[in-house]
Scaffold this active site. Structure first.
Site, short mmCIF file in Angstrom:
data_model
loop_
_atom_site.label_atom_id
_atom_site.label_comp_id
_atom_site.label_asym_id
_atom_site.label_seq_id
_atom_site.Cartn_x
_atom_site.Cartn_y
_atom_site.Cartn_z
N GLY A 192 39.57 28.74 36.82
CA GLY A 192 38.15 28.44 36.94
C GLY A 192 37.28 29.54 36.35
O GLY A 192 37.72 30.30 35.47
N HIS A 335 38.81 43.50 50.62
CA HIS A 335 38.03 42.33 50.21
C HIS A 335 36.65 42.74 49.68
O HIS A 335 35.61 42.35 50.21
CB HIS A 335 37.87 41.37 51.40
N GLY A 337 35.68 42.29 46.36
CA GLY A 337 35.49 41.70 45.04
C GLY A 337 34.04 41.52 44.63
O GLY A 337 33.67 41.78 43.47
#
Length: 370
Positions: A192, A335, A337
């Site tokens: 994606g 986490h 990102g």
């Protein structure tokens, strides 16, 4: 004939009813915000006179009891990922709730069945974090391949002066191509927006081949793939493959697919055993896609070279005794990102705009169509 006192009572009752109706007609919709969104974003809410804003006052995760109390009668609620919009929240909110806005791309913390049954809209924050996550994804690949965990620890533990240099000490596989090694294949589990942004960043490293898997239900992608190939002349091939070839052919494998039961543990022991011994696995999507025990075993026994993880199944409860934490060639980030200043401001802004649009019945900038 009515007495003067009874007429007065009727008039008084009518006045009280008028006051109540007037109050109801002027009451502003209330929205509950589960975290202060900072000086760049909070003015979007606090500067409005047509909405009542209730904000969790602490610099910490929103207290569940506070949330359930404050959401009662609210028209909208803005959640962070740790807060759950489950049956108890919807019941506490009542029929006035029109919109749930989450400052995240993922929505596993939202009970979609309850949301749909109650006619509540859901806003989320896709697209704005694509580049930030792609940056971290490439960083993880570099760190895992080049032994960043072990070497940083060497310095921070004060052991560098004692280290005995050797020609191949701390060496690992590089991403960029060389005349002696002109071919590099990157693989993507899911292809994606974030995967494509990651590929864009990898092209200057000399990547020559890209393979990917996608959901069996996804439409044909020949036209899109041809456009990508024409955009990057140095990329020789871009192919959709099955999971077996993805495992066997990827020098670096990027896991960037949605979470949920349908994708749980797609990266398991069987998959990992097929990978190259010098391959690197990167997961920057959802921890549930990778079987942690299988990955720890793969690293310990040398089936693959290393792993870079921004997400781990069971996070944030990842302690020192976790099998992946014990592996020196496994880089684990908490986490982060989307954790660039610019991206988080954009996410918070979009979450607020979704919230307000949902409350006032306007088109939401990013509504999840359930």
């Amino acid at each position: 004939m009515q007495s003067r006192s009874s007429i007065g009572s009727i008039v008084s009752a009518n006045v009280r009813l008028t006051d109540v109706m007037s109050h109801l007609s002027t009451t502003k919709p209330r929205v509950v915000i589960c975290r202060n969104l900072g000086p760049d974003v909070m003015p979007l809410l606090e500067g409005r006179s047509d909405v009542e804003v209730v904000v969790w006052p602490e610099d910490s995760s929103c207290d569940r009891a506070w949330l359930l109390e404050q959401v009662n009668g609210a028209a909208g609620v803005l959640l962070m990922f740790p807060e759950k919009a489950d049956k108890s929240l919807f019941e506490a909110a009542g029929p006035n709730l029109r919109v749930v806005s989450t400052m995240s791309v993922g929505y596993e913390h939202i009970d979609l069945t309850e949301l749909t049954n109650r006619g509540v809209k859901l806003g989320y924050t896709p697209d704005v974090l694509t580049d930030a996550v792609a940056d971290v994804t490439v960083m993880l690949a570099l760190m895992a391949g080049r032994n960043a965990g072990s070497t940083i620890d060497l310095v921070q533990s004060g052991q560098w002066p004692k280290f005995r240099w050797a020609p191949f000490a701390f060496c690992g596989p590089q991403i960029s191509t060389l005349p002696s090694s002109p071919e590099r294949t990157v693989g993507f589990l899911g292809f994606g927006r974030i995967s494509q942004a990651t590929l864009k960043r990898l092209i200057p490293f000399g990547i020559t081949s890209c393979i990917y898997t996608a959901s069996p239900n996804s439409p044909p992608t020949h036209e899109r793939d041809s456009a990508i190939l024409s955009q990057y002349p140095t990329l020789k091939t871009l192919r959709r493959v099955d999971s077996d070839e993805l495992a066997r052919s990827s020098d670096v494998l990027f896991v960037l697919a949605p979470g949920g039961e349908s994708t749980k543990h797609l990266i398991n022991e069987e998959f990992l055993r097929k990978m190259k011994k010098h391959s690197v696995l990167v997961n920057a999507s959802r921890g549930t896609l990778v079987d942690s025990d299988a990955l720890a075993k793969a690293l310990k026994e040398g089936w693959i070279w290393g792993a870079g993880l921004d997400v781990v199944e069971g996070e944030p409860n990842i302690t020192l005794d976790h099998p992946l934490v014990k592996e020196p060639r496994c880089i684990i980030l908490p986490h982060i990102g989307s954790a660039s200043i610019e991206t988080r401001i954009d996410m918070a802004t979009l979450a607020v705009n979704n919230l307000l649009a949902g409350v006032f019945g306007e088109e939401m900038p990013a509504q999840l169509k359930v």
